[in-house]
Structure formats: structure tokens, C-alpha cells
Design a protein around this motif. Structure first.
Motif, mmCIF file in Angstrom:
data_model
loop_
_atom_site.group_PDB
_atom_site.id
_atom_site.type_symbol
_atom_site.label_atom_id
_atom_site.label_comp_id
_atom_site.label_asym_id
_atom_site.label_seq_id
_atom_site.Cartn_x
_atom_site.Cartn_y
_atom_site.Cartn_z
ATOM 1 N N MET A 1 -47.432 -3.794 -42.604
ATOM 2 C CA MET A 1 -46.103 -4.301 -42.986
ATOM 3 C C MET A 1 -45.138 -3.129 -43.191
ATOM 4 S SD MET A 1 -45.107 -6.728 -46.238
ATOM 5 C CE MET A 1 -43.418 -7.202 -46.522
ATOM 6 N N GLU A 2 -43.968 -3.186 -42.553
ATOM 7 C CA GLU A 2 -43.005 -2.105 -42.655
ATOM 8 C C GLU A 2 -42.284 -2.139 -43.998
ATOM 9 O OE1 GLU A 2 -40.297 -2.127 -39.457
ATOM 10 O OE2 GLU A 2 -41.810 -1.811 -37.908
ATOM 11 N N ASN A 3 -41.936 -0.936 -44.479
ATOM 12 C CA ASN A 3 -41.174 -0.848 -45.715
ATOM 13 C C ASN A 3 -39.747 -1.322 -45.478
ATOM 14 O OD1 ASN A 3 -43.320 0.263 -47.160
ATOM 15 N ND2 ASN A 3 -42.795 2.343 -46.525
ATOM 16 N N VAL A 4 -39.186 -1.971 -46.483
ATOM 17 C CA VAL A 4 -37.801 -2.429 -46.391
ATOM 18 C C VAL A 4 -36.881 -1.222 -46.557
ATOM 19 C CG1 VAL A 4 -36.037 -3.899 -47.427
ATOM 20 C CG2 VAL A 4 -38.420 -4.675 -47.337
ATOM 21 N N PRO A 5 -35.927 -1.017 -45.653
ATOM 22 C CA PRO A 5 -35.046 0.154 -45.763
ATOM 23 C C PRO A 5 -34.129 0.069 -46.979
ATOM 24 C CG PRO A 5 -34.280 -1.313 -44.030
ATOM 25 C CD PRO A 5 -35.620 -1.827 -44.457
ATOM 26 N N VAL A 6 -33.710 1.223 -47.456
ATOM 27 C CA VAL A 6 -32.748 1.299 -48.557
ATOM 28 C C VAL A 6 -31.390 0.858 -48.029
ATOM 29 C CG1 VAL A 6 -31.607 2.807 -50.216
ATOM 30 C CG2 VAL A 6 -34.005 3.211 -49.612
ATOM 31 N N ARG A 7 -30.809 -0.146 -48.666
ATOM 32 C CA ARG A 7 -29.512 -0.684 -48.236
ATOM 33 C C ARG A 7 -28.393 0.110 -48.913
ATOM 34 N NH1 ARG A 7 -29.417 -5.781 -46.064
ATOM 35 N NH2 ARG A 7 -27.503 -6.319 -47.192
ATOM 36 N N ILE A 8 -27.500 0.664 -48.100
ATOM 37 C CA ILE A 8 -26.496 1.611 -48.593
ATOM 38 C C ILE A 8 -25.079 1.142 -48.278
ATOM 39 C CG2 ILE A 8 -25.691 4.010 -48.461
ATOM 40 C CD1 ILE A 8 -28.543 4.655 -47.314
ATOM 41 N N ALA A 9 -24.170 1.384 -49.225
ATOM 42 C CA ALA A 9 -22.737 1.173 -48.991
ATOM 43 C C ALA A 9 -22.037 2.525 -49.078
ATOM 44 C CB ALA A 9 -22.151 0.217 -50.019
ATOM 45 N N LEU A 10 -21.126 2.789 -48.151
ATOM 46 C CA LEU A 10 -20.329 4.016 -48.155
ATOM 47 C C LEU A 10 -18.912 3.667 -48.586
ATOM 48 C CD1 LEU A 10 -21.422 5.592 -44.732
ATOM 49 C CD2 LEU A 10 -22.316 6.105 -47.012
ATOM 50 N N VAL A 11 -18.447 4.292 -49.662
ATOM 51 C CA VAL A 11 -17.113 3.977 -50.176
ATOM 52 C C VAL A 11 -16.297 5.263 -50.262
ATOM 53 C CG1 VAL A 11 -15.805 2.822 -51.986
ATOM 54 C CG2 VAL A 11 -18.177 2.140 -51.544
ATOM 55 N N ASP A 12 -15.345 5.404 -49.344
ATOM 56 C CA ASP A 12 -14.513 6.604 -49.259
ATOM 57 C C ASP A 12 -13.252 6.236 -48.486
ATOM 58 O OD1 ASP A 12 -13.490 9.226 -48.084
ATOM 59 O OD2 ASP A 12 -15.132 9.969 -49.326
ATOM 60 N N ASP A 13 -12.116 6.771 -48.893
ATOM 61 C CA ASP A 13 -10.869 6.395 -48.229
ATOM 62 C C ASP A 13 -10.650 7.126 -46.908
ATOM 63 O OD1 ASP A 13 -10.561 8.732 -49.780
ATOM 64 O OD2 ASP A 13 -8.386 8.556 -49.707
ATOM 65 N N GLN A 14 -11.491 8.112 -46.599
ATOM 66 C CA GLN A 14 -11.358 8.853 -45.348
ATOM 67 C C GLN A 14 -12.338 8.301 -44.305
ATOM 68 O OE1 GLN A 14 -11.616 13.085 -45.992
ATOM 69 N NE2 GLN A 14 -10.362 12.990 -47.837
ATOM 70 N N LYS A 15 -11.794 7.646 -43.295
ATOM 71 C CA LYS A 15 -12.619 7.011 -42.263
ATOM 72 C C LYS A 15 -13.485 8.025 -41.527
ATOM 73 C CE LYS A 15 -12.299 3.807 -38.366
ATOM 74 N NZ LYS A 15 -11.366 3.001 -37.508
ATOM 75 N N LEU A 16 -12.924 9.195 -41.249
ATOM 76 C CA LEU A 16 -13.666 10.226 -40.530
ATOM 77 C C LEU A 16 -14.871 10.691 -41.340
ATOM 78 C CD1 LEU A 16 -13.698 11.952 -37.963
ATOM 79 C CD2 LEU A 16 -12.337 13.664 -39.180
ATOM 80 N N PHE A 17 -14.684 10.840 -42.644
ATOM 81 C CA PHE A 17 -15.791 11.271 -43.498
ATOM 82 C C PHE A 17 -16.872 10.193 -43.552
ATOM 83 C CE2 PHE A 17 -18.059 11.675 -47.491
ATOM 84 C CZ PHE A 17 -18.394 13.018 -47.492
ATOM 85 N N ARG A 18 -16.462 8.934 -43.665
ATOM 86 C CA ARG A 18 -17.444 7.843 -43.681
ATOM 87 C C ARG A 18 -18.261 7.841 -42.395
ATOM 88 N NH1 ARG A 18 -13.032 4.473 -45.051
ATOM 89 N NH2 ARG A 18 -13.388 3.240 -43.154
ATOM 90 N N GLY A 19 -17.580 8.095 -41.272
ATOM 91 C CA GLY A 19 -18.277 8.118 -39.991
ATOM 92 C C GLY A 19 -19.318 9.219 -39.928
ATOM 93 N N GLY A 20 -18.962 10.401 -40.443
ATOM 94 C CA GLY A 20 -19.910 11.509 -40.454
ATOM 95 C C GLY A 20 -21.098 11.231 -41.351
ATOM 96 N N MET A 21 -20.831 10.648 -42.515
ATOM 97 C CA MET A 21 -21.907 10.312 -43.445
ATOM 98 C C MET A 21 -22.831 9.255 -42.840
ATOM 99 S SD MET A 21 -23.148 10.950 -46.479
ATOM 100 C CE MET A 21 -21.817 11.711 -47.419
ATOM 101 N N LYS A 22 -22.247 8.290 -42.152
ATOM 102 C CA LYS A 22 -23.049 7.235 -41.530
ATOM 103 C C LYS A 22 -23.970 7.811 -40.460
ATOM 104 C CE LYS A 22 -22.597 2.608 -39.555
ATOM 105 N NZ LYS A 22 -21.636 1.533 -39.169
ATOM 106 N N MET A 23 -23.482 8.788 -39.700
ATOM 107 C CA MET A 23 -24.305 9.430 -38.671
ATOM 108 C C MET A 23 -25.484 10.167 -39.293
ATOM 109 S SD MET A 23 -21.503 10.931 -35.954
ATOM 110 C CE MET A 23 -22.800 11.748 -35.029
ATOM 111 N N ILE A 24 -25.243 10.825 -40.423
ATOM 112 C CA ILE A 24 -26.317 11.539 -41.120
ATOM 113 C C ILE A 24 -27.410 10.566 -41.562
ATOM 114 C CG2 ILE A 24 -26.890 12.791 -43.239
ATOM 115 C CD1 ILE A 24 -24.119 14.122 -43.031
ATOM 116 N N LEU A 25 -26.996 9.462 -42.160
ATOM 117 C CA LEU A 25 -27.956 8.490 -42.689
ATOM 118 C C LEU A 25 -28.659 7.710 -41.583
ATOM 119 C CD1 LEU A 25 -25.746 7.167 -45.630
ATOM 120 C CD2 LEU A 25 -27.667 8.766 -45.792
ATOM 121 N N ALA A 26 -27.999 7.575 -40.430
ATOM 122 C CA ALA A 26 -28.574 6.815 -39.315
ATOM 123 C C ALA A 26 -29.816 7.483 -38.738
ATOM 124 C CB ALA A 26 -27.529 6.625 -38.218
#
Length: 215
Positions: A1-26
Motif C-alpha cells: 500500500m502506497e503512503n498518502v502524500p503530504v497535501r500542501i498549499a502555497l500561499v504567496d502573492d508572487q506568482k513567479l515564486f509560487r511557480g518555482g516553489m511548486k517545481m521544487i516540491l513536484a
């Protein structure tokens, strides 16, 4: 049985920064970015329909900043772990955020590996501290009024060992292995420490230890 992934929300007013953070976590299969938000108001609107485990939250945002969002989270969703993001490592800001109940603190120029480690540790153990966080808490404790006359709880030698290892960011599993005791025993000591010190969580325990010169 696979482990359930950690569900994350990114909250930042800079779209570019959110995109970079999302790539790191992906890059991690055990992480899932459930949604992004540009401020606290939008975050709570999404949270009502999409629950998360961890929030990576910017301090400075329009329409409900990170501090206001953290305060509201602690009164409505205390089970959600929060990692605060900022450009500034101000001692005063760090200690204030920890007092409000933040589980971790990251500067915006941290290495990707540090970001992933922070999410992993906060999700598993409820805490992630860098050196600058410990220094900020220690500095505040030195500036506090002398409280030697206050009645302090009696902490056993074993509880003190557990507390000091918690402050060094050992997980409960690692503490159990190091002290040759069971995981359940470690958790029992942790709960006892929280009751004795009036701490709601591990963050509170660390703050208590630092402010009382126990580490």
C-alpha cells in the motif's frame, strides 16, 4: 500500500515564486501541491473545499497577510502545520511567529533541499528549525525579565533527555533508537512534557526549553 502524500498549499502573492516553489516540491512523489493562493483571504476560500496538511505561507501579502492568516489558522485549523516564508531573518519577527504557533520558518533564498526537508519534518514531527530560529528564540529569552521566582514544573531526567533531543530536531523514532526505548515511550514523555510546561505542541516545547535555559 502506497503512503498518502503530504497535501500542501502555497500561499504567496508572487506568482513567479509560487511557480518555482511548486517545481521544487513536484520532484518529490510524497508531496502534492493541492492549491495555490495569492493571499490569506483566497487561501481560506480554497481551504473550505480542499483540505491540506501543510501550508507554506508568506509573511508579507496584501488582503490578509501571513501573520493574520497564521493567527486565524491557529483558532480554526490548529491541526494544519505552517511553514512561514520571509525575506528577512529578523529576530523579533521569528520569535513572534513562533509564539503565534508557526511550525517552521524559511528564508526565501533557501536551497531546494532545505525546503523539502522542512516540509518533510514539519509533516512528520511538527517542527523545523534552522540555526537562525534558535538564535532568535535564545536572544528573546535573554531579554525577558528574570522569572526565577516562578514555580517551574518538575521534569525527570529521562524527560529532560527527550526534550533536549527534540530541540536538536531528532524525530520520535530517532529519539527512541538513541535512548534504547520504544517509540510509544517517547511519545508518552512528549505528552507529559507538554502537559507540565503548558505547551500545545513541539514548537511550544522548544520555546519553553530555550526560554528557560534548558538547552
Amino acid at each position: 500500500m502506497e503512503n498518502v502524500p503530504v497535501r500542501i498549499a502555497l500561499v504567496d502573492d508572487q506568482k513567479l515564486f509560487r511557480g518555482g516553489m511548486k517545481m521544487i516540491l513536484a520532484d518529490r512523489s510524497d508531496f502534492e501541491v493541492v492549491f495555490e493562493a495569492k493571499n490569506g483571504k483566497q487561501f481560506f476560500e480554497r481551504l473550505a473545499f480542499e483540505p491540506v496538511d501543510v501550508v507554506i505561507l508568506d509573511v508579507e501579502m496584501p488582503e490578509m497577510d501571513g501573520i493574520e492568516t497564521l493567527e486565524r489558522l491557529r483558532s480554526t485549523h490548529d491541526n494544519i502545520r505552517v511553514i512561514m516564508l520571509t525575506m528577512h531573518d529578523s529576530d523579533r519577527l521569528i520569535s513572534h511567529l513562533m509564539e503565534l504557533g508557526a511550525n517552521g520558518f524559511l528564508l526565501k533564498d533557501e536551497d531546494p533541499d532545505v525546503v523539502c526537508e522542512a516540509v518533510e519534518r514539519v509533516a512528520a514531527e511538527g517542527i523545523f528549525f534552522r540555526d537562525y530560529v534558535s538564535k532568535a528564540l535564545l536572544k528573546k529569552s535573554r531579554n525577558k525579565m528574570n522569572s526565577d521566582n516562578l514555580i517551574k514544573p518538575r521534569i525527570s531526567d529521562r524527560e529532560m533527555e527527550v526534550l533536549q533531543l527534540i530541540c536538536k530536531e531528532f524525530t520520535s523514532k530517532e529519539i527512541a533508537e538513541k535512548l534504547f526505548i520504544s517509540y510509544r515511550t517517547v511519545e508518552g514523555h512528549r505528552r507529559s512534557l507538554q502537559e507540565k510546561t503548558g505547551s500545545r505542541n513541539i514548537v511550544g516545547l522548544v520555546m519553553y526549553a530555550v526560554q528557560n535555559g534548558l538547552v
